[in-house]
Design a protein around this motif. Structure first.
Motif, PDB file in Angstrom:
ATOM      1  N   HIS A  15     -55.880 -16.041 -39.413  1.00 33.69           N
ATOM      2  CA  HIS A  15     -54.774 -16.265 -38.470  1.00 33.69           C
ATOM      3  C   HIS A  15     -55.000 -15.571 -37.134  1.00 33.69           C
ATOM      4  CE1 HIS A  15     -52.096 -16.746 -42.286  1.00 33.69           C
ATOM      5  NE2 HIS A  15     -52.954 -17.735 -42.125  1.00 33.69           N
ATOM      6  N   LYS A  16     -56.057 -14.788 -37.049  1.00 32.12           N
ATOM      7  CA  LYS A  16     -56.302 -14.030 -35.812  1.00 32.12           C
ATOM      8  C   LYS A  16     -56.905 -14.933 -34.733  1.00 32.12           C
ATOM      9  CE  LYS A  16     -56.948  -9.566 -38.021  1.00 32.12           C
ATOM     10  NZ  LYS A  16     -57.885  -8.527 -38.449  1.00 32.12           N
ATOM     11  N   PRO A  17     -56.676 -14.574 -33.462  1.00 34.89           N
ATOM     12  CA  PRO A  17     -57.283 -15.370 -32.387  1.00 34.89           C
ATOM     13  C   PRO A  17     -58.795 -15.164 -32.321  1.00 34.89           C
ATOM     14  CG  PRO A  17     -56.107 -13.453 -31.507  1.00 34.89           C
ATOM     15  CD  PRO A  17     -55.840 -13.480 -32.977  1.00 34.89           C
ATOM     16  N   ASP A  18     -59.471 -16.102 -31.668  1.00 34.68           N
ATOM     17  CA  ASP A  18     -60.918 -15.970 -31.476  1.00 34.68           C
ATOM     18  C   ASP A  18     -61.139 -15.283 -30.135  1.00 34.68           C
ATOM     19  OD1 ASP A  18     -61.301 -17.523 -33.808  1.00 34.68           O
ATOM     20  OD2 ASP A  18     -60.941 -19.331 -32.619  1.00 34.68           O
TER      21      ASP A  18
ATOM     22  N   GLU B  34     -52.549 -20.513 -38.835  1.00 32.34           N
ATOM     23  CA  GLU B  34     -53.931 -20.454 -38.354  1.00 32.34           C
ATOM     24  C   GLU B  34     -54.051 -20.948 -36.908  1.00 32.34           C
ATOM     25  OE1 GLU B  34     -52.567 -22.429 -40.526  1.00 32.34           O
ATOM     26  OE2 GLU B  34     -53.772 -24.189 -41.040  1.00 32.34           O
TER      27      GLU B  34
ATOM     28  N   LEU C 237     -55.937 -25.204 -28.694  1.00 36.62           N
ATOM     29  CA  LEU C 237     -56.813 -24.622 -29.721  1.00 36.62           C
ATOM     30  C   LEU C 237     -58.259 -24.641 -29.252  1.00 36.62           C
ATOM     31  CD1 LEU C 237     -55.212 -26.198 -32.910  1.00 36.62           C
ATOM     32  CD2 LEU C 237     -54.979 -23.859 -32.035  1.00 36.62           C
TER      33      LEU C 237
ATOM     34  N   ARG D 286     -51.722 -18.060 -32.991  1.00 32.74           N
ATOM     35  CA  ARG D 286     -52.346 -16.965 -32.222  1.00 32.74           C
ATOM     36  C   ARG D 286     -53.555 -17.471 -31.439  1.00 32.74           C
ATOM     37  NH1 ARG D 286     -48.139 -13.803 -32.361  1.00 32.74           N
ATOM     38  NH2 ARG D 286     -47.184 -15.644 -33.267  1.00 32.74           N
ATOM     39  N   LYS D 287     -54.235 -18.458 -31.994  1.00 32.41           N
ATOM     40  CA  LYS D 287     -55.419 -18.997 -31.302  1.00 32.41           C
ATOM     41  C   LYS D 287     -54.974 -19.696 -30.023  1.00 32.41           C
ATOM     42  CE  LYS D 287     -58.466 -19.573 -35.333  1.00 32.41           C
ATOM     43  NZ  LYS D 287     -57.875 -18.529 -36.149  1.00 32.41           N
TER      44      LYS D 287
ATOM     45  N   ARG E  80     -60.854 -23.669 -26.515  1.00 32.71           N
ATOM     46  CA  ARG E  80     -61.079 -22.704 -25.428  1.00 32.71           C
ATOM     47  C   ARG E  80     -61.340 -23.400 -24.087  1.00 32.71           C
ATOM     48  NH1 ARG E  80     -62.779 -17.280 -25.304  1.00 32.71           N
ATOM     49  NH2 ARG E  80     -63.978 -16.936 -23.412  1.00 32.71           N
TER      50      ARG E  80
ATOM     51  N   HIS F 160     -53.935 -17.149 -27.430  1.00 34.71           N
ATOM     52  CA  HIS F 160     -55.058 -16.471 -26.771  1.00 34.71           C
ATOM     53  C   HIS F 160     -55.666 -17.346 -25.671  1.00 34.71           C
ATOM     54  CE1 HIS F 160     -58.208 -13.575 -26.208  1.00 34.71           C
ATOM     55  NE2 HIS F 160     -59.117 -14.529 -26.340  1.00 34.71           N
ATOM     56  N   HIS F 161     -55.805 -18.618 -25.950  1.00 34.82           N
ATOM     57  CA  HIS F 161     -56.398 -19.502 -24.937  1.00 34.82           C
ATOM     58  C   HIS F 161     -55.457 -19.683 -23.743  1.00 34.82           C
ATOM     59  CE1 HIS F 161     -59.054 -21.102 -28.393  1.00 34.82           C
ATOM     60  NE2 HIS F 161     -59.636 -20.116 -27.745  1.00 34.82           N
TER      61      HIS F 161
END
Ligand code: BGC
Length: 443
Positions: free
Chosen positions: A273-276, A191, A138, A194-195, A140, A198-199
């Protein structure tokens, strides 16, 4: 029973590569000489692993690696897919753990000496616990830590590695680990999933640069798993639910790699819930890869639901493996031809395929005809995809030997070699012998 393929099959040529696969946490044991990882912590929690077991000994491969190389050689394979344990080779301050590196150096030298090509996965789920304590996937920052770890490994292993995969199955790490909570670190919540994904994909892209810099001669890529999604009925609702499921579970991890974006389904997700995603991230992720590893086991059937965007219809009255997974080889062919249509794929390797079966051992014999049948059906399905034009260059059986099957502990056996966990005795199953015979027939 034997495994056979049509006489003119490309898969019967010497150029088609066959291997067996494992992963560090599932076989190594030897935990005293490495840092703790998220799976050590997860296993220690109440109610996480079915048989309350852990990876402290597993197949004791950390001590038995020499005999395991001989075992691999005895199967007549061209390649061995293994993973490196990040907490074994890198200290918390980022420095090298030379003892850990030496373990892999010796292993790789042993494989190369026998002409067995090492396919190395850098991350098969055993994140160092100290990084999880800092937010894990979670955070980055973990993506950048992964690039540092990749640099350390590639510099230390030099030219010993035939192929590097950055990650094994980002879906499992992200979704099972951070959203469904059934894998380490056991977080639950939409939540998170997806984060984390993405990482992980960002880490993949960053690591590809490192691999291409320090190991330009190896074949570098990533391994993704796919569970093709089929609709329960042809109703508009079920078809839409199935599309959502396919995007969420499968395309989510491949589309960014080739198209530089997430599936449009991202627009249907709650903001929270979307990635950063930061500017430039998708370009980092969308790097050219030399190969794509594909893992296939089963399919899933979906239907629409009033609350969730999709729900799984549990398989009924169909053949199942010991995992309760439907045996549906046709999905394997369809998956490969569909991906080939959708994306500009590099050469493909099937990096995992196989099944758990309720094996029994009697007088040193494991007569797993059901597993041979699974391999036969899936190798035929793969052959069909190749005949339809998909560029598949190799196939790895999962797994070399029975091992720690994550949340199911030692209760499920995927090996083509049986492991007696009391004695650490390895016994080649009938499926292992059938695999060996197939490979020997190549011309
Ligand atoms: C994983 C393996 C696992 C296998 C069977 C794959 O998802 O890469 O580690 O043992 O499936 O569940």
């Amino acid at each position: 029973m034997k495994i056979s393929l049509p006489q003119n099959s490309k898969m019967l040529r010497k150029e088609f590569l066959y291997g067996v696969a494992t992963a560090s946490f599932q076989i190594e044991g030897g935990i005293d000489s490495r840092l703790p990882c998220i799976w050590d912590t997860f296993c220690a929690k109440e109610g996480t692993v079915a048989d309350k077991s852990d990876g402290s000994v597993a197949c004791d491969h950390y001590n038995l690696w020499q005999q395991d190389i001989e075992l691999i050689e005895s199967l007549g394979v061209d390649a061995y897919r293994l993973s490196i344990s990040w907490p074994r080779v890198m200290n918390q301050d980022g420095s090298a753990n030379q003892t850990g590196l030496d373990f892999y150096i010796n292993l790789l030298d042993g494989l190369n000496a026998k002409g067995i090509k090492p396919f190395v996965t850098l991350y098969h789920w055993d994140l160092p616990q100290h990084l999880e304590d800092n937010g894990g996937w979670l955070n980055r920052e973990t993506a950048y830590k992964f690039a540092e770890y990749t640099e350390l490994v590639t510099k230390a292993l030099g030219r010993r590695v035939h192929s590097y995969a950055t990650f094994n199955e980002p879906f499992c790490s992200a979704y099972l680990g951070y959203e469904a909570g059934i894998h380490a670190p056991g977080l639950v919540g939409k939540e998170f999933g997806r984060k984390a994904a993405h990482h992980i994909l960002l880490a993949h892209g960053l690591a590809m640069d490192v691999l291409n810099k320090y190991s330009p001669d190896s074949m570098n890529g990533i391994v993704l798993n796919f569970t093709p999604a089929y609709p329960a009925t042809n109703s508009t609702e079920d078809l839409a639910a199935t599309k959502f499921a396919d995007d969420y579970n499968n395309q989510w991890y491949i589309k960014p790699l080739f198209d530089g974006c997430y599936p449009d389904t991202i627009n249907l997700l709650d903001e929270a819930h979307k990635p950063d995603i930061i500017d430039g991230d998708m370009d980092i992720i969308c790097k050219k890869i030399d190969f794509l590893g594909i893992n296939f086991y089963t399919r899933e059937v979906f239907k629409a639901d009033d609350v969730e965007p999709f729900v799984v219809v549990p398989p009924e009255h169909v053949p199942l493996t010991d995992m309760g997974w439907e045996i549906y080889p046709q999905a394997f062919t369809e998956l490969l031809t569909t991906l080939d249509d959708l994306y500009d794929l590099p050469p493909v390797y099937i990096t995992e395929n196989g099944c758990a079966m309720p094996d029994t051992i009697k007088d040193d014999v494991v007569d797993d005809q059901n597993r041979i049948a699974y391999y036969q059906q899936h190798l035929n399905a793969l052959n069909d995809a190749i005949e339809q034009g998909v560029d598949v260059k190799g196939y790895f059986a999962w797994s070399l030997m029975d091992n720690f099957e994550w949340a199911l502990g030692y209760s499920k056996r995927f090996g083509i070699v049986y492991v007696d966990y009391e004695t650490q005795q390895r016994t080649v199953k009938a499926s292992g012998k059938a695999y060996r015979e197939l490979l020997a027939k190549r011309t």
